[in-house]
Design a protein around this motif. Structure first.
Motif, short mmCIF file in Angstrom:
data_model
loop_
_atom_site.label_atom_id
_atom_site.label_comp_id
_atom_site.label_asym_id
_atom_site.label_seq_id
_atom_site.Cartn_x
_atom_site.Cartn_y
_atom_site.Cartn_z
N LEU B 228 89.20 -22.01 -26.61
CA LEU B 228 88.61 -23.28 -27.06
C LEU B 228 87.37 -23.56 -26.24
O LEU B 228 87.29 -23.20 -25.07
CB LEU B 228 89.58 -24.43 -26.82
N ILE B 229 86.41 -24.26 -26.86
CA ILE B 229 85.32 -24.82 -26.05
C ILE B 229 85.31 -26.32 -26.31
O ILE B 229 85.25 -26.75 -27.47
CB ILE B 229 83.97 -24.16 -26.38
N VAL B 230 85.46 -27.06 -25.25
CA VAL B 230 85.62 -28.52 -25.40
C VAL B 230 84.63 -29.25 -24.49
O VAL B 230 83.99 -28.64 -23.62
CB VAL B 230 87.05 -28.96 -25.05
N GLY B 231 84.53 -30.57 -24.70
CA GLY B 231 83.53 -31.39 -23.99
C GLY B 231 83.86 -31.67 -22.54
O GLY B 231 82.98 -31.73 -21.70
N ARG B 232 85.14 -31.89 -22.24
CA ARG B 232 85.46 -32.13 -20.82
C ARG B 232 86.80 -31.51 -20.45
O ARG B 232 87.51 -30.99 -21.32
CB ARG B 232 85.42 -33.62 -20.50
N ILE B 234 90.54 -30.64 -19.56
CA ILE B 234 91.76 -31.08 -20.23
C ILE B 234 92.93 -30.96 -19.27
O ILE B 234 93.05 -29.95 -18.56
CB ILE B 234 92.01 -30.23 -21.50
N ASP B 235 93.75 -31.98 -19.28
CA ASP B 235 94.91 -31.94 -18.39
C ASP B 235 96.12 -31.40 -19.16
O ASP B 235 96.21 -31.54 -20.38
CB ASP B 235 95.19 -33.35 -17.87
N LYS B 236 97.01 -30.79 -18.43
CA LYS B 236 98.20 -30.19 -19.03
C LYS B 236 99.03 -31.20 -19.84
O LYS B 236 99.65 -30.87 -20.84
CB LYS B 236 99.07 -29.60 -17.92
N SER B 237 99.00 -32.46 -19.38
CA SER B 237 99.83 -33.49 -19.99
C SER B 237 99.48 -33.73 -21.46
O SER B 237 100.30 -34.23 -22.23
CB SER B 237 99.67 -34.80 -19.22
N GLU B 245 100.76 -23.10 -23.20
CA GLU B 245 100.44 -22.86 -21.79
C GLU B 245 98.93 -22.72 -21.65
O GLU B 245 98.29 -22.08 -22.48
CB GLU B 245 101.08 -21.55 -21.31
N ILE B 246 98.40 -23.31 -20.59
CA ILE B 246 96.97 -23.12 -20.31
C ILE B 246 96.84 -21.88 -19.42
O ILE B 246 97.37 -21.85 -18.31
CB ILE B 246 96.37 -24.35 -19.61
N GLN B 247 96.17 -20.88 -19.94
CA GLN B 247 96.03 -19.64 -19.16
C GLN B 247 94.86 -19.73 -18.20
O GLN B 247 94.90 -19.21 -17.10
CB GLN B 247 95.81 -18.45 -20.10
N LYS B 248 93.77 -20.36 -18.68
CA LYS B 248 92.55 -20.32 -17.90
C LYS B 248 91.71 -21.52 -18.30
O LYS B 248 91.75 -21.97 -19.45
CB LYS B 248 91.77 -19.03 -18.24
N GLN B 249 90.99 -22.08 -17.36
CA GLN B 249 90.05 -23.15 -17.68
C GLN B 249 88.81 -22.96 -16.82
O GLN B 249 88.91 -22.82 -15.61
CB GLN B 249 90.69 -24.51 -17.41
N GLU B 250 87.63 -22.91 -17.48
CA GLU B 250 86.42 -22.71 -16.67
C GLU B 250 85.28 -23.55 -17.19
O GLU B 250 85.27 -23.93 -18.36
CB GLU B 250 86.04 -21.22 -16.63
N LYS B 251 84.33 -23.84 -16.29
CA LYS B 251 83.20 -24.70 -16.66
C LYS B 251 82.06 -23.85 -17.18
O LYS B 251 81.70 -22.83 -16.59
CB LYS B 251 82.75 -25.49 -15.42
N LEU B 252 81.53 -24.26 -18.37
CA LEU B 252 80.36 -23.58 -18.92
C LEU B 252 79.26 -24.61 -19.01
O LEU B 252 79.30 -25.46 -19.88
CB LEU B 252 80.64 -23.09 -20.34
N ASP B 253 78.27 -24.56 -18.14
CA ASP B 253 77.21 -25.60 -18.09
C ASP B 253 77.85 -26.98 -18.21
O ASP B 253 78.56 -27.40 -17.31
CB ASP B 253 76.17 -25.36 -19.21
#
Lengths: 261, 305
Positions: B228-232, B234-237, B245-253
């Protein structure tokens, strides 16, 4: 049998649609013509000189034999030329197929390896025969303008033909061992030269068994019989068995290829 | 049509194919799937009689390949990985030669047929050394079918082609599968999916999986992966109550990239999208990550162990 025809036609086309056959045949005829011209000129010079001497000393000129002076040395030099020329004809037969991957198609086609081998062998033999036949023009000239003894001429041609068959079969075998045409040609030339001079070392031994073996293996000695105009069964069998050996080894080489890839 | 019984091929110490048995039905398209060096090509070379197996047997239409190769090879049309073409022949001459070699009776008819089926008219009288890679591949295909064989063996038939040619070739293979049995090898999973009725997965010369492409991918994909690409951030809750399950989360610009996974049996994509947008987060992209062949292999090898 179907396979022999198809492969033969493809090989002949490949020789004659590319410059290969023309370049080789031209080069060969240039060398053969040069040899013949020089032998004949030298013979003519000797004839003139012997007549002059005879006039000078008021004797009968000695008999000059065109067979000894032209036919025999021409045949020997012709055979030697083929030692260099035949590897150029046979080097591509299998090495090229291996290099460009077409071996895989030949060996998966519903033809036996003997059909492939004989098709290629006959195609190379055809080109060889064209070269040999073209040099027969020189003999015709000798027959028209001189009186050569005919049996040595015919025997010599038969001998060189059989000699050529053996070299083609062996050259084809060597071509089946490598992917590299240059390597195939080089190894063939070395092998043929060695067979040409193999009996030289017989003077260093007094053991007659070794001497006999070396002289039996020497292609020069067998060729000499033919050029004398003597068709000896021993020499006939020698050349034919050498040819068969070459074809047989090529078949084995293809079988090994199927095992080892 | 083809029966292969415990095929083994050794090259010295190396075992390229290790005790492989399989069979192909009439009008079936069978795919060999595996990474490079898995033994696909070696297996095909034994099927077509190019290599003699170290042990094991191949029967084509009941004829033994080792004992009666001349007869057995008549039923097979083979396109090796590199099309075996003679650069000094024209396309027409080459195919005529192949037809003669196979003892085809009505040569002209068959040549017209392959010219049409493989769309070879533009290069028919050109020298093979002067035609493009795509046409070479098609001439190779024509070579494999010119004698109307009952089994067609194709080693990586779409390798080196451009996307348009790949689609054409796949369609051609499919249509060939209606009248012939086809065996093809590939290392591209989606290709096997599109063209094959049945797939065999080979690794290190051994069979590690077999079945229809659908069944295999179902079995292999116990989890679905979504990027997914999202605006901000995301918390697990946000995903409470659903098995995500969230496998990975990274900042793109100024955006965030997320990798999620969930069990394959539930389709949670609409639910995910709903929750994200309802939380006021902008959703830019949502994409399913198909497992690559590497991943499938890893999972298969794990299963075996």
């Amino acid at each position: 049998m179907r396979g022999i025809g198809a492969i033969y036609r493809r090989e002949i086309n490949s020789y004659f649609t590319s410059p290969v056959a023309y370049v080789i045949i031209t080069a060969f005829l240039f060398i053969a013509g040069f040899i013949f011209y020089n032998l004949l000129s030298y013979f003519a010079l000797q004839c003139i000189q012997s007549v002059r001497y005879a006039q000078l000393y008021h004797t009968v000129p000695p008999p000059m034999n065109i067979n000894t002076w032209v036919v025999t040395p021409f045949m020997q030099n012709l055979a030697f030329t083929f030692i260099i020329i035949i590897p150029l004809l046979t080097m591509r037969l299998f090495a090229e197929e291996k290099r460009q991957g077409t071996m895989e198609m030949l060996l998966t086609a519903p033809v036996s390896s003997w059909e492939i081998i004989l098709g290629k062998f006959l195609a190379a033999t055809t080109v060889f025969l064209v070269m040999l036949a073209l040099t027969f023009i020189y003999q015709v000239m000798l027959i028209i303008y001189g009186k050569p003894d005919i049996p040595p001429v015919l025997g010599g041609y038969l001998g060189i033909f059989l000699f050529g068959l053996a070299l083609i079969a062996l050259g084809m075998f060597i071509s089946s061992l490598t992917k590299n045409q240059i390597v195939a040609a080089f190894i063939s030339i070395v092998l043929f030269l060695f067979l040409w001079i193999i009996n030289w070392s017989s003077i260093f031994t007094t053991r007659t068994a070794i001497q006999d073996t070396l002289s039996y293996l020497s292609i020069t000695e067998h060729l000499r019989e033919f050029i004398k105009g003597v068709v000896d069964t021993k020499s006939l069998v020698f050349f034919l068995s050498l040819t068969f050996l070459g074809l047989f080894l090529t078949d084995k080489s293809l079988q090994i290829w199927r095992w080892k890839g | 049509m083809v029966e292969a019984d415990s095929l083994v091929k050794r090259f010295g110490e190396v075992i390229a194919v290790d005790n492989l048995s399989f069979h192909i039905e009439k009008n079936e398209v069978l795919g060999f799937l595996g990474p490079n060096g898995a033994g696909k090509t070696t297996t095909m070379r034994m099927l077509t009689g190019y290599f003699t197996p170290t042990s094991g047997e191949v029967h084509v239409n009941g004829v033994d390949m080792v004992e009666n190769p001349r007869e057995a090879k008549r039923f097979i049309g083979y396109l090796p990985e590199h099309p075996p073409l003679y650069p000094d022949m024209t396309v027409k001459e080459y195919l005529r030669f192949v037809a003669e070699l196979h003892g085809v009776k009505k040569i002209r008819e068959r040549l017209d047929y392959v010219q049409k089926v493989c769309s070879l008219s533009p290069v028919w009288n050109r020298l093979i050394s002067q035609i493009s890679k795509g046409f070479c591949q098609r001439v190779g295909l024509a070579k494999a079918i010119v004698h109307n064989p009952s089994v067609i063996v194709l080693d990586e038939p779409t390798i080196g082609l451009d996307p348009e040619q790949i689609i054409e070739t796949r369609n051609l293979i499919k249509s060939l599968g209606e009248e012939h049995s086809v065996i093809l090898s590939t290392h591209i999973l989606s290709e096997a999916n599109m063209t094959c009725d049945r797939v065999m997965i080979i690794n290190r010369g051994k069979l590690v999986g077999e079945g229809t492409p659908e069944r295999l991918s179902e079995e292999l994909q116990s989890k679905r992966n979504i990027a997914l690409i999202v605006g901000r951030e995301i918390d697990k809750s946000l995903f409470s109550g659903i098995p995500v399950e969230i496998q990975k989360q990274e900042k793109l610009d100024d955006k965030f990239r997320l990798e999620l996974s969930f069990p394959a049996e539930d389709d949670l994509c609409p639910e995910l999208a709903r929750r994200i947008t309802e939380a006021g987060i902008s959703l830019y992209q949502m994409q399913e990550k198909k497992p690559t062949l590497e991943e499938i292999f890893l999972s298969l090898v794990k299963e075996v162990l």
